[in-house]
Design a protein around this motif. Structure first.
Motif, PDB file in Angstrom:
ATOM      1  N   LYS A   1      14.220  14.664   0.338  1.00 25.35           N
ATOM      2  CA  LYS A   1      13.415  14.040  -0.706  1.00 25.35           C
ATOM      3  C   LYS A   1      12.853  12.711  -0.198  1.00 25.35           C
ATOM      4  N   LEU A   2      11.798  12.329  -0.830  1.00 28.21           N
ATOM      5  CA  LEU A   2      11.229  10.997  -0.577  1.00 28.21           C
ATOM      6  C   LEU A   2      10.805  10.458  -1.925  1.00 28.21           C
ATOM      7  N   ALA A   3      11.405   9.364  -2.320  1.00 28.74           N
ATOM      8  CA  ALA A   3      11.145   8.772  -3.641  1.00 28.74           C
ATOM      9  C   ALA A   3      11.311   9.825  -4.729  1.00 28.74           C
ATOM     10  N   ASP A   4      12.361  10.585  -4.627  1.00 26.66           N
ATOM     11  CA  ASP A   4      12.706  11.615  -5.609  1.00 26.66           C
ATOM     12  C   ASP A   4      11.698  12.754  -5.655  1.00 26.66           C
TER      13      ASP A   4
ATOM     14  N   TYR B   1       0.835  -1.211   0.000  1.00 26.00           N
ATOM     15  CA  TYR B   1       0.000   0.000   0.000  1.00 26.00           C
ATOM     16  C   TYR B   1       0.867   1.258   0.000  1.00 26.00           C
ATOM     17  N   ASP B   2       1.995   1.187   0.692  1.00 28.77           N
ATOM     18  CA  ASP B   2       2.906   2.335   0.680  1.00 28.77           C
ATOM     19  C   ASP B   2       3.372   2.623  -0.736  1.00 28.77           C
ATOM     20  N   GLN B   3       3.692   1.549  -1.466  1.00 27.89           N
ATOM     21  CA  GLN B   3       4.128   1.729  -2.852  1.00 27.89           C
ATOM     22  C   GLN B   3       3.006   2.293  -3.711  1.00 27.89           C
ATOM     23  N   GLU B   4       1.790   1.835  -3.451  1.00 31.42           N
ATOM     24  CA  GLU B   4       0.654   2.339  -4.230  1.00 31.42           C
ATOM     25  C   GLU B   4       0.447   3.829  -3.994  1.00 31.42           C
ATOM     26  N   ARG B   5       0.644   4.264  -2.739  1.00 33.11           N
ATOM     27  CA  ARG B   5       0.491   5.689  -2.448  1.00 33.11           C
ATOM     28  C   ARG B   5       1.502   6.502  -3.275  1.00 33.11           C
TER      29      ARG B   5
ATOM     30  N   LEU C   1       0.406  18.105  -2.207  1.00 35.87           N
ATOM     31  CA  LEU C   1       1.192  18.003  -3.432  1.00 35.87           C
ATOM     32  C   LEU C   1       0.950  19.275  -4.248  1.00 35.87           C
ATOM     33  N   MET C   2       2.020  20.006  -4.493  1.00 35.63           N
ATOM     34  CA  MET C   2       1.887  21.276  -5.192  1.00 35.63           C
ATOM     35  C   MET C   2       2.017  21.040  -6.708  1.00 35.63           C
ATOM     36  N   PRO C   3       1.454  21.938  -7.495  1.00 35.38           N
ATOM     37  CA  PRO C   3       1.548  21.773  -8.960  1.00 35.38           C
ATOM     38  C   PRO C   3       2.986  21.723  -9.468  1.00 35.38           C
ATOM     39  N   ASP C   4       3.927  22.303  -8.702  1.00 30.47           N
ATOM     40  CA  ASP C   4       5.318  22.274  -9.167  1.00 30.47           C
ATOM     41  C   ASP C   4       6.002  20.945  -8.846  1.00 30.47           C
ATOM     42  N   GLY C   5       5.273  19.999  -8.319  1.00 30.41           N
ATOM     43  CA  GLY C   5       5.823  18.676  -8.094  1.00 30.41           C
ATOM     44  C   GLY C   5       6.485  18.495  -6.738  1.00 30.41           C
ATOM     45  N   THR C   6       6.326  19.464  -5.875  1.00 31.08           N
ATOM     46  CA  THR C   6       6.862  19.315  -4.523  1.00 31.08           C
ATOM     47  C   THR C   6       5.725  19.025  -3.556  1.00 31.08           C
TER      48      THR C   6
ATOM     49  N   TRP D   1       4.393   7.255   2.276  1.00 31.16           N
ATOM     50  CA  TRP D   1       5.378   6.647   3.157  1.00 31.16           C
ATOM     51  C   TRP D   1       6.611   6.292   2.340  1.00 31.16           C
ATOM     52  N   GLY D   2       7.741   6.371   2.955  1.00 31.22           N
ATOM     53  CA  GLY D   2       8.947   5.975   2.239  1.00 31.22           C
ATOM     54  C   GLY D   2      10.197   6.352   3.019  1.00 31.22           C
TER      55      GLY D   2
END
Lengths: 408, 209
Positions: free
Chosen positions: A189-192, A154-158, A219-224, A177-178
């Protein structure tokens, strides 16, 4: 005698009912007359309570109207039509069919909703349903290793959901999670995914690269991700302690490491039940934050000793032992298989100094276990170490027993 | 002669070997019960009307025998049939013995009523109903006697009152009474014997006072 009297009384009552006088009725039973007469007089007296007045017609009519009026109201409330008409004599069957159809519709609805919701993303209407289904599935998974694997899935799915959102430059509230990473430019960073950590976060100073964390943010539109909460990702499970080593235990086929911050309560021993709260390390191994060993569940037959792997504490999958353990089997040159708790006593001073033996002499002077029965105390004296405390306890060689806060 | 006419004349129905098939009331009301019970759970108006018409007098006489209050007897009798509706709604209604169910419910309601009555003052002699078409002096005497009997009867246990009410309010036979109360005939004989003995003793005490 009594039988005769009862029968005589009944016969006399019949005669009186047919119009005979008491004198006539009892004449057939001269030997019982003294006993029968007062009873028959009482019976005649009781009959005088019977009203000669007829049944009141007005009251009967009113009762009838009310009865029928209410019955129509009542039958209207009882789901007329499908369930109550058209199939006389099949009421129970109809209810069963109806319930079956209802359950079928519900099951179909749940199934189709769960299928559709499986593709939902944070912010979608069906997303909470998807999370609920996952939570129920986790609760229905009893095997700890399977549960941990499911949680990791489930963590991977998130993370995958967030990646989809990133591709579309969507903004949504997310929980992921990560493993926490810190790049040379000091950005987290978390998972890049770049994390924006406001300085106001209470535990920002506790963050370390390699921590397996749970992050809640936007989650922001700029990917952060603008982090609102960050904390260690914990897993909880229960199971039987199968093997104990100084810094690693095998619990329900899952290897769990003990560290300086591991809090252990209760009396450890192979075969005992324990509740664990663990975190996942960067190498995938599990570190116990707390282990609560339940009292009174000691097994008379210790768990079988498992193959001792000779691998480093870091994650190194061992093909030979992977069938027995859902997590990588630990091992080091210092590790000893102490499936026999008595070995733990001998070895405990070498590691952490937390699991101290209590021999007969010490037991006689030490504090008794508040929650131990006499039998348990005897058993402990022979086989098991004293109640352990935090592994932060010093390696003081003096025998001592201290309790954890809240350890009754 | 039609069966109903036989009933109305108090005859019993016999089989070919002269053994009574059932006591007359049992036969008549059982026939009604069997017929109505097969349809009672349908809760259709026609069936319910037949049930009410057939059993209202039975229940009323029983209740009236046990309590000396005409208005309360009417209320309780009506409540018995409302309870029947509730039971049918909840699928707890009678399946084999409709009359027994109705009289059993009536017995419970009577006991509840009497419990409430015991906490209230007893009626004075002046409050008792006196028929106006009788000689006032004779009527007063009759009322006094009835009051004595009523007071003695009310001191019996609920089960003793129940058995005497069945036996003397509706002339139910031992068989019928046993069936209605769910007891053996021997148990009914014993219960009736003790009830009459207690009533006699209480009446003697009342007269002596």
């Amino acid at each position: 005698m009594n039988t005769d009297l009862f029968s005589a009384l009944e016969n006399c009552l019949k005669k009186i009912r047919l119009g005979e006088a008491i004198e006539q009725a009892v004449s057939a039973y001269p030997e019982l007359e003294a006993e029968l007469r007062p009873l028959l007089e009482a019976a005649v007296t009781a009959q005088s309570l019977r009203m000669s007045t007829p049944v009141p017609q007005a009251a009967q009519t009113n009762s009838r109207e009310r009865f029928l009026r209410t019955s129509q109201t009542a039958s209207g409330r009882k789901a007329p039509g499908l369930f109550r008409r058209g199939f006389p004599g099949m009421h129970g069957l109809r209810i069963t069919y109806a319930l079956g159809i209802l359950l079928g519709v519900l099951a179909f609805g749940l199934l189709s909703t769960s299928i559709v919701s499986a593709r939902s993303l944070p912010g979608d209407q069906l997303y909470p349903f998807k999370l609920t289904v996952e939570k129920i599935r986790l609760q229905l998974t009893w095997d700890p290793s399977a549960k941990l694997a499911l949680e990791q899935q489930y963590d991977q799915e998130r993370l995958q959901e967030v990646e989809v959102l990133l591709e579309g430059h969507h903004s949504a509230e997310v929980t992921i999670w990560g493993v926490l990473e810190q790049h040379p430019d000091r950005q987290w960073k978390l998972a890049d995914i770049l994390l924006k950590l406001p300085p106001s976060l209470p535990n920002i100073s506790d963050l370390y690269p390699g921590n397996y964390v749970e992050i809640h943010g936007v989650l922001m539109p700029d990917g952060t991700i603008l982090v609102e909460q960050i904390q260690d990702r914990t897993f909880s499970f229960s199971g039987t302690i199968q093997t104990l080593r100084p810094n690693v235990w095998l619990v329900e086929k899952t290897w769990v490491y003990l560290s300086e911050r591991t809090q252990v309560t209760g009396i450890p021993g192979a075969g005992r039940e324990a509740d664990l709260t663990v975190i996942r390390r960067a190498d995938g191994s599990l570190e116990a934050l707390s282990i609560q060993v339940q009292t009174g569940t000691s097994s008379s037959t210790p768990a079988p000793a498992l193959v001792v792997p000779s691998v480093s504490p870091t994650r190194e999958p061992d093909d030979e032992s992977s069938e027995d353990s859902a997590t990588p089997e630990p091992g080091s040159d210092d590790d000893h298989d102490i499936g026999d708790p008595s070995q733990l006593i001998d070895e405990s001073e070498v590691h952490n100094g937390t699991k101290e033996p209590v021999d007969d002499d010490e037991a006689s002077t030490g504090q008794p276990e508040p929650s131990s029965t006499p039998d348990e105390t005897d058993d402990r004296d022979e086989k098991e170490p004293a109640q352990t405390t935090s592994t932060e306890q010093s390696s003081d060689s003096e025998p001592h027993e201290t309790s954890q806060p809240g350890d009754d | 002669m039609m069966t109903d006419e036989l009933f109305s004349q108090g005859h019993e129905i016999y089989s070919k070997d002269k053994k009574p098939l059932l006591p007359r009331r049992e036969t008549r009301e059982s026939m009604i019960s069997v017929k109505l019970l097969s349809r009672v759970h349908e809760v259709d108006t026609q069936t319910l009307a037949e049930i009410h018409d057939a059993f209202y007098p039975v229940v009323y006489r029983y209740v009236r025998f046990r309590i000396d209050d005409e208005t309360a007897a009417e209320d309780i009798t009506g409540e018995v049939f409302m309870r029947l509706l509730d039971a049918l709604k909840g699928h707890r209604g009678p399946t084999q013995n409709l009359r027994g169910w109705l009289l059993g419910t009536a017995a419970h309601l009577v006991v509840d009523h009497l419990r409430q009555q015991y906490s209230r003052p007893v009626k004075s002699l002046e409050e008792l109903e006196i028929p106006v078409d009788h000689d006032p002096e004779e009527a007063a005497s009759v009322s006094w006697q009835r009051r004595q009997v009523r007071q003695a009867f009310d001191q019996l246990t609920p089960e003793q009152q129940h058995v005497l009410a069945l036996r003397f309010s509706g002339d139910y036979s031992l068989d019928e009474t046993a069936h209605l109360m769910g007891k053996t005939i021997g148990a009914i004989k014993t219960l009736q014997f003790r009830a009459l003995a207690s009533l006699r003793r209480l009446l003697d005490v009342s007269v002596q006072q």
